[in-house]
Scaffold this active site. Sequence first.
Site, PDB file in Angstrom:
ATOM      1  N   CYS A   2       0.851  -1.181   0.000  1.00 35.82           N
ATOM      2  CA  CYS A   2       0.000   0.000   0.000  1.00 35.82           C
ATOM      3  C   CYS A   2       0.893   1.239   0.000  1.00 35.82           C
ATOM      4  CB  CYS A   2      -0.934   0.079   1.194  1.00 35.82           C
ATOM      5  SG  CYS A   2      -2.125  -1.252   1.257  1.00 35.82           S
ATOM      6  N   ARG A  27       4.011  -0.371  -4.804  1.00 34.40           N
ATOM      7  CA  ARG A  27       3.722  -0.913  -3.476  1.00 34.40           C
ATOM      8  C   ARG A  27       2.390  -1.634  -3.418  1.00 34.40           C
ATOM      9  NH1 ARG A  27       6.925   1.760   0.404  1.00 34.40           N
ATOM     10  NH2 ARG A  27       5.518   1.039   2.011  1.00 34.40           N
ATOM     11  N   TRP A  75      -2.802  -2.703  -1.714  1.00 39.10           N
ATOM     12  CA  TRP A  75      -2.452  -4.113  -1.858  1.00 39.10           C
ATOM     13  C   TRP A  75      -3.325  -4.821  -0.838  1.00 39.10           C
ATOM     14  CZ3 TRP A  75      -0.603  -8.168   1.088  1.00 39.10           C
ATOM     15  CH2 TRP A  75      -0.115  -9.269   0.389  1.00 39.10           C
ATOM     16  N   ASN A 101      -1.808   2.128   5.655  1.00 40.02           N
ATOM     17  CA  ASN A 101      -0.928   1.068   5.174  1.00 40.02           C
ATOM     18  C   ASN A 101      -0.539   0.242   6.390  1.00 40.02           C
ATOM     19  OD1 ASN A 101       1.139  -0.525   4.112  1.00 40.02           O
ATOM     20  ND2 ASN A 101       2.651   1.114   4.285  1.00 40.02           N
ATOM     21  N   GLY A 102      -0.864  -1.054   6.371  1.00 35.71           N
ATOM     22  CA  GLY A 102      -0.531  -1.905   7.517  1.00 35.71           C
ATOM     23  C   GLY A 102      -1.683  -2.850   7.796  1.00 35.71           C
ATOM     24  N   GLU A 487      17.043 -18.154  -7.213  1.00 39.64           N
ATOM     25  CA  GLU A 487      16.667 -16.800  -7.593  1.00 39.64           C
ATOM     26  C   GLU A 487      16.111 -16.772  -9.023  1.00 39.64           C
ATOM     27  OE1 GLU A 487      16.050 -14.153  -6.189  1.00 39.64           O
ATOM     28  OE2 GLU A 487      16.290 -12.575  -7.694  1.00 39.64           O
ATOM     29  N   LYS A 491      12.372 -15.456  -9.989  1.00 40.67           N
ATOM     30  CA  LYS A 491      12.109 -14.393 -10.984  1.00 40.67           C
ATOM     31  C   LYS A 491      11.054 -14.864 -11.983  1.00 40.67           C
ATOM     32  CE  LYS A 491      13.316 -11.711  -9.448  1.00 40.67           C
ATOM     33  NZ  LYS A 491      14.017 -11.567  -8.242  1.00 40.67           N
ATOM     34  N   GLU A 494       7.519 -15.118 -10.372  1.00 40.30           N
ATOM     35  CA  GLU A 494       6.939 -13.824 -10.009  1.00 40.30           C
ATOM     36  C   GLU A 494       6.307 -13.091 -11.178  1.00 40.30           C
ATOM     37  OE1 GLU A 494      10.508 -11.919  -8.126  1.00 40.30           O
ATOM     38  OE2 GLU A 494       8.981 -11.230  -6.729  1.00 40.30           O
ATOM     39  N   HIS A 510      17.126 -37.457  -6.003  1.00 40.99           N
ATOM     40  CA  HIS A 510      16.408 -37.836  -4.779  1.00 40.99           C
ATOM     41  C   HIS A 510      14.925 -37.531  -4.881  1.00 40.99           C
ATOM     42  CE1 HIS A 510      20.157 -38.800  -2.850  1.00 40.99           C
ATOM     43  NE2 HIS A 510      20.652 -37.641  -3.268  1.00 40.99           N
TER      44      HIS A 510
HETATM   45  O1  M6R Z   1      12.745  -5.286   0.441  1.00 44.91           O
HETATM   46  P1  M6R Z   1      13.220  -6.663   0.817  1.00 44.91           P
HETATM   47  O2  M6R Z   1      14.512  -7.003   0.179  1.00 44.91           O
HETATM   48  O3  M6R Z   1      13.240  -6.883   2.287  1.00 44.91           O
HETATM   49  O4  M6R Z   1      12.119  -7.627   0.207  1.00 44.91           O
HETATM   50  C1  M6R Z   1      12.183  -9.004   0.384  1.00 44.91           C
HETATM   51  C2  M6R Z   1      11.269  -9.710  -0.578  1.00 44.91           C
HETATM   52  O5  M6R Z   1       9.948  -9.299  -0.390  1.00 44.91           O
HETATM   53  C3  M6R Z   1      11.663  -9.437  -2.039  1.00 44.91           C
HETATM   54  O6  M6R Z   1      12.978  -9.799  -2.279  1.00 44.91           O
HETATM   55  C4  M6R Z   1      10.732 -10.213  -2.994  1.00 44.91           C
HETATM   56  O7  M6R Z   1      10.958 -11.570  -2.889  1.00 44.91           O
HETATM   57  C5  M6R Z   1      10.941  -9.696  -4.417  1.00 44.91           C
HETATM   58  N1  M6R Z   1       9.679  -9.506  -5.058  1.00 44.91           N
HETATM   59  C6  M6R Z   1      11.773 -10.586  -5.230  1.00 44.91           C
HETATM   60  O8  M6R Z   1      11.855 -10.240  -6.573  1.00 44.91           O
END
Ligand code: M6R
Length: 614
Positions: A2, A27, A75, A101-102, A487, A491, A494, A510
């Site tokens: 948010c 956000r 969000w 926000n929260g 990673e 990516k 996501e 395994h």
């Molecule tokens: O701002 P931060 O690095 O603490 O955020 C951690 C994760 O939320 C962030 O890395 C998230 O996994 C990303 N969307 C990855 O691309």
Amino acid sequence: MCGIVGYIGMQEACPILIKGLRRLEYRGYDSAGVSMINEKGELNVFKAKGKVDDLEAFLSDKDISGTIGIAHTRWATHGIPCRENAHPHFSSSGTLSLIHNGIIENYATLKERLIEKGFTFVSDTDTEVLVQLIEYYKLEYKSDLLSAVQRALAQVIGAYAIAVLDKNNPDEIIAARKASPLAIGLGEGEYFLASDATPLVEYTHKVIYLDDDEIAVINRNSGLQIITLQGQAVNHEVSEINLDLGAIEKGGYEHFMLKEIFEQPDCLVNCMRGRINPEGTIVRFSSVIDNAEQLLNARRYIIVACGTSWHAGLIGKTLIENFCRIPVEVAYASEFRYSNPVIGNGDVVIAISQSGETADTLAAIELARSRGAFVYGIVNSVGSSIARNTQTGSYIHVGPEIGVASTKAFTGQVTVLTMLALCIAKERNTITQAELEEALGELLAIPGKMAEVLSQNDAIASLSRTFTYAQNFIYLGRGYNYPVALEGALKLKEISYIHAEGYPAAEMKHGPIALVDAEMPVVVVATNKLLYDKVLSNIQEIKARQGKVIAIVVKGDDTISKLVDYVIELPETAEFLYPLLASVPLQLLAYHIAVCKGKNVDQPRNLAKSVTVE
Ligand code: M6R
């Protein structure tokens, strides 16, 4: 999670609020809204489901006048994305509007009590409970808005950054924070509010970051006053924002993510500047010099982080253990915060975060500090809560990262961890000067080599088209490359919504190898010198089951290259630096597949850049 914006001054508020929402859209972007008090003293709230563009279209025939206003991009936490659940929320009488926000954790209990007192609700959100609670205290005690906010917040359990407007006081915004970020921009006779500094930078460079349990009373006539929840005045330092406007715009690229991928060579140069000397003989961190006792003699390091930052932490573990010979554990911040860790004096916790606002990482830091550990932050966002709540630390200096999928922050984090490991190792005498110089020479050459990798963008884009319709992906790596595989898979998940898993290559047999058939693309990061033959065998096992292998190899490789279906070559470097090079083609692969699939690369569904709620 948010984004909130506010304005009070002489200008029309709405255009400033909308521009601010666009800057904060990373956000959260499932719905958005604005609220202004116009000259007639009317308090208007306008909201729309969808993006800020949808809100702007909705506003086209509305009375959006007013020089005081608040705005929100959401969000969803409580309640589906829809107009009713979008912020700002009205109080029952329509005299107050509020953005938040929260998460208000005890909202259900508070809501029940308010319903008993005759309040009605039009949304499913926890936020509406808060605005009604403020209204309740305002009426019950016949008080002003500030006292009602103080009383209401004293009842609230949870996290919040809020801003409230009161129709009966068109010259004042009240804002407050606890565990969710809130910055106040100081202009000439005007004030701005925002979840981070990006919406403020085109109006002012002077900013105050509210601390937890603080309330800001921003009055058109009497200016800004900051007090604690209990009403004690607080004097805040004014910080200077050094943010270049160009850094938060797309600069000719189709997406922020692509821009940020291409910025990486320059980002790493910035990250190393002032820490490694040009000759490559010295690596220095003032944080290490100033805290030598804690950092060099630590019994153990524990890295806490989430998501991509956690993957960087896994690479950090191998770096610190290999170079410094100090044991390192890596924990998900979300698990660590609710565990009962055996931790205390003599332990160093490294908290890694791009945004510096991740709620779980902040809570992990709090727990570690309460048990006596020394906490070091590796953060991108300057002045963020994590940067302020750690005892020392290092910024990664890669500039604002807007794309929700983290790219340049990851390589920045790995670069800082590499330099930190080398710096500590040198101070502890676990590496020689000659070894240090060799390592630094290789590290200084990485930006140039990264640019070479980026020059393969077109080839990777055309390779990506082959996999647009894949349903699943496997990513494999060993040693330093195992977190790179994790990673790469994250990516792809996501931004393209393709199911992808990362594994250490040898784990395949395994269980996961059962998934492999002719339909399964397998990306193997195969740059290891030490384990080359082992990785080769792992690839043979996949090929024997008709899997389609895309291998990331070192230029000149002629064994794995001949065996696999597709090859992406990297320039040669030291074993511990391959993550910096190998992650780039995986970022590009994910990016181009998502683009081919027509996905919203910068704002993937269900995600938000800054996860400020649990
Ligand atoms: O701002 P931060 O690095 O603490 O955020 C951690 C994760 O939320 C962030 O890395 C998230 O996994 C990303 N969307 C990855 O691309």
